[in-house]
Scaffold this active site. Structure first.
Site, PDB file in Angstrom:
ATOM      1  N   ASP A 132      50.190  25.835  79.426  1.00 64.77           N
ATOM      2  CA  ASP A 132      51.584  26.193  79.129  1.00 64.77           C
ATOM      3  C   ASP A 132      52.388  26.513  80.384  1.00 64.77           C
ATOM      4  OD1 ASP A 132      50.862  26.049  76.394  1.00 64.77           O
ATOM      5  OD2 ASP A 132      50.107  28.098  76.510  1.00 64.77           O
ATOM      6  N   LYS A 184      53.879  21.814  82.525  1.00 65.54           N
ATOM      7  CA  LYS A 184      53.470  20.529  83.103  1.00 65.54           C
ATOM      8  C   LYS A 184      54.221  19.359  82.496  1.00 65.54           C
ATOM      9  CE  LYS A 184      49.243  21.264  81.744  1.00 65.54           C
ATOM     10  NZ  LYS A 184      49.387  22.642  81.253  1.00 65.54           N
ATOM     11  N   HIS A 213      53.018  19.589  74.890  1.00 61.75           N
ATOM     12  CA  HIS A 213      53.876  19.465  76.066  1.00 61.75           C
ATOM     13  C   HIS A 213      55.327  19.332  75.632  1.00 61.75           C
ATOM     14  CE1 HIS A 213      50.182  18.009  78.548  1.00 61.75           C
ATOM     15  NE2 HIS A 213      50.196  19.307  78.324  1.00 61.75           N
TER      16      HIS A 213
HETATM   17  P1  IMP Z   1      40.626  24.480  71.949  1.00 56.97           P
HETATM   18  O1  IMP Z   1      41.015  23.653  73.126  1.00 56.97           O
HETATM   19  O2  IMP Z   1      41.463  24.215  70.730  1.00 56.97           O
HETATM   20  O3  IMP Z   1      39.154  24.417  71.667  1.00 56.97           O
HETATM   21  O4  IMP Z   1      40.923  26.028  72.303  1.00 56.97           O
HETATM   22  C1  IMP Z   1      40.192  26.722  73.312  1.00 56.97           C
HETATM   23  C2  IMP Z   1      41.109  27.666  74.086  1.00 56.97           C
HETATM   24  O5  IMP Z   1      42.043  26.900  74.834  1.00 56.97           O
HETATM   25  C3  IMP Z   1      41.956  28.590  73.213  1.00 56.97           C
HETATM   26  O6  IMP Z   1      42.128  29.812  73.900  1.00 56.97           O
HETATM   27  C4  IMP Z   1      43.293  27.868  73.120  1.00 56.97           C
HETATM   28  O7  IMP Z   1      44.349  28.761  72.849  1.00 56.97           O
HETATM   29  C5  IMP Z   1      43.366  27.291  74.508  1.00 56.97           C
HETATM   30  N1  IMP Z   1      44.209  26.087  74.577  1.00 56.97           N
HETATM   31  C6  IMP Z   1      43.908  24.840  74.164  1.00 56.97           C
HETATM   32  N2  IMP Z   1      44.925  23.997  74.405  1.00 56.97           N
HETATM   33  C7  IMP Z   1      45.883  24.717  74.997  1.00 56.97           C
HETATM   34  C8  IMP Z   1      47.172  24.385  75.521  1.00 56.97           C
HETATM   35  O8  IMP Z   1      47.633  23.245  75.503  1.00 56.97           O
HETATM   36  N3  IMP Z   1      47.866  25.424  76.064  1.00 56.97           N
HETATM   37  C9  IMP Z   1      47.362  26.681  76.144  1.00 56.97           C
HETATM   38  N4  IMP Z   1      46.173  27.019  75.681  1.00 56.97           N
HETATM   39  C10 IMP Z   1      45.435  26.046  75.123  1.00 56.97           C
END
Ligand code: IMP
Length: 444
Positions: free
Chosen positions: A14, A17, A42
């Site tokens: 976040d 990008k 994004h």
């Molecule tokens: P997952 O990628 O859904 O397995 O989530 C794993 C961790 O990554 C969690 O803490 C999510 O909140 C974080 N996360 C996954 N994608 C994003 C993103 O695009 N931005 C911020 N945090 C993310």
């Protein structure tokens, strides 16, 4: 002659990008995602209109740019197609601009169900995933039982592969998690019908990118999430399931590291995190809620409120190292406009010791207390500023101090959501051998 820029999140995702990639792609011919899936969100604001992309690269809105989904991604076909259809409905012909690697992993309904069931079972210890099935999809990849895009086009084999996978996942879903099973016949029928639509876009992405590079075309590699969420280098286990750092831009696209010429790290002027896990500079009151409100800090994918705090230079320095950053882009500077003083975390205190590097164990990191350096705020608006000289002196000092602490120049500063709201101190493509007058004009 050619040039490539890799755009990497240096924090917990976040960082903004999407905006940076979209802006850079104005001067590129190709843009490629190399990890993650529709967990990413994004946000782009172009002439006041907001778009949120999850799977498509953030350069896809540009005509004349080829948008690639690299082999390092996990792709949910229904989500990809609904994202494409939403843009087509707005009259943006993205279907002519997309290429998908035949080696991408296919994210299936089983992965989503497992991700959600697991998080529910973990209760208070949940990772706080996006619930999009990302972890289980990467598990299947590493376990060598995953379906790849290329498999969708051999129907007999696909059926056998899918049914075997379904047997395994349904067993876990029903017996271990006490969740309903998912009928593989329904999944298969969906895959077959959706794969027809994606077939024209499927190609050998590595070969296509290598050819573009050889032809002197410019490439942008778009990272998703951020370095602190990297499966190896992040705050494990509170991480995502892929490598989010720069080296993955090579292995996740089918190119070698020699193709990665400029590594641009993106950091917010403060810090945020969505989901669980250690966050030493988190501020539950005082400046934290102010940052959240002024920065509109809500997850673009899940809508969850983001946790907020001061910039953590210990984490940022680690990010510089694991990504070998060439330069930095600082985003959301304007969010800090209201503060009397602004803090930067330069070290941690842990069990009486001063640490310049984060401890690897999560419980130790949780016990770290930030040591802050306090700088004067500027208490005036920087929103939309495009000229370094027009920035208040205190804002310039804040930016220069961060650069000094991490040892990397801050060459781009974003001061508002809109595409053009950038201070460009030096353009990443400026080092490109083929830089033309026209490009320089656009940078001004
Ligand atoms: P997952 O990628 O859904 O397995 O989530 C794993 C961790 O990554 C969690 O803490 C999510 O909140 C974080 N996360 C996954 N994608 C994003 C993103 O695009 N931005 C911020 N945090 C993310």
């Amino acid at each position: 002659m050619s040039f490539s820029v890799v755009v990497i999140g240096t924090q917990w995702g976040d960082e903004g990008k999407g905006k940076v990639v979209d802006w850079l792609t104005q001067q590129a011919q190709g843009v490629v995602r190399f990890q993650g899936g529709h967990n990413a969100g994004h946000t782009l604001v172009i002439e006041g209109e907001r778009s949120v992309l999850h799977l498509l690269p953030s350069g896809v809105l540009h005509e004349g740019v080829v948008s690639f989904l690299g082999n390092g991604m996990v792709v949910s076909l229904p989500d990809l197609l609904s994202e494409i259809d939403a843009l087509l409905a707005r009259g943006i012909p993205v279907d002519r601009r997309i290429r998908i690697s035949e080696a991408c992993q296919v994210l299936l309904p089983y992965h989503i169900a497992l991700d959600q069931a697991r998080e529910k079972r973990r209760g208070h210890a949940a990772i706080g995933t996006t619930g999009r099935g990302i972890g289980p999809a990467y598990e299947d990849k590493v376990a060598r039982r995953g379906l790849r895009v290329v498999d969708l086009f051999t129907p007999q084999r696909l059926e056998a592969q899918l049914f075997e996978l379904a047997e395994y996942h349904n067993f876990v879903l029903s017996r271990y998690y006490e969740q309903p099973e998912i009928d593989p016949k329904v999944v298969l029928a969906d895959l077959v019908s959706l794969s027809e639509r994606i077939q024209p876009w499927v190609c050998d992405v590595g070969a296509a990118l290598a050819q573009m590079h050889a032809d002197g075309q410019r490439l942008v590699f778009e990272g998703a999430q951020g370095a602190a969420l990297d499966i190896d280098h992040g705050t494990y286990p509170f991480v995502t399931s892929s490598n989010t750092t720069a080296a993955q831009a090579a292995s996740g696209t089918g190119l070698g590291p020699g193709y990665l010429e400029h590594i641009l790290g993106v950091t917010k002027a403060y810090a945020t995190r969505v989901g669980s896990g250690p966050f030493p500079t988190e501020l539950l009151e005082g400046a934290g809620p102010v940052l959240a409100e002024r920065g509109q800090e809500r997850g673009a994918t899940t809508g969850r409120p983001r946790r907020c705090g001061w910039l953590d230079v210990v984490a940022l320095r680690h990010s510089v190292q694991v990504n070998s950053l060439t330069s930095l882009c600082l985003t959301k500077l304007d969010v800090l406009d209201v503060f009397e003083t602004i803090k930067i975390c330069t070290a941690y205190r842990h069990e009486g010791q001063v640490l310049l590097r984060a401890p690897i164990q999560v419980d130790h990191l949780n016990a770290c207390v930030p040591i802050y350096e306090e700088l004067p705020g500027w208490k005036s608006s920087t929103a939309g500023c495009c000229d370094w000289r027009a920035l208040p002196e205190a804002a310039q000092r804040y930016i220069e101090r961060i650069a000094e602490l991490v040892g990397v120049p801050i060459t781009l500063i974003s001061t508002a959501p809109d595409r053009e709201a950038f201070i460009v101190r030096s353009h990443p493509f400026q080092d490109a051998p083929s830089l033309t007058e026209t490009v320089l004009d656009v940078c001004e």
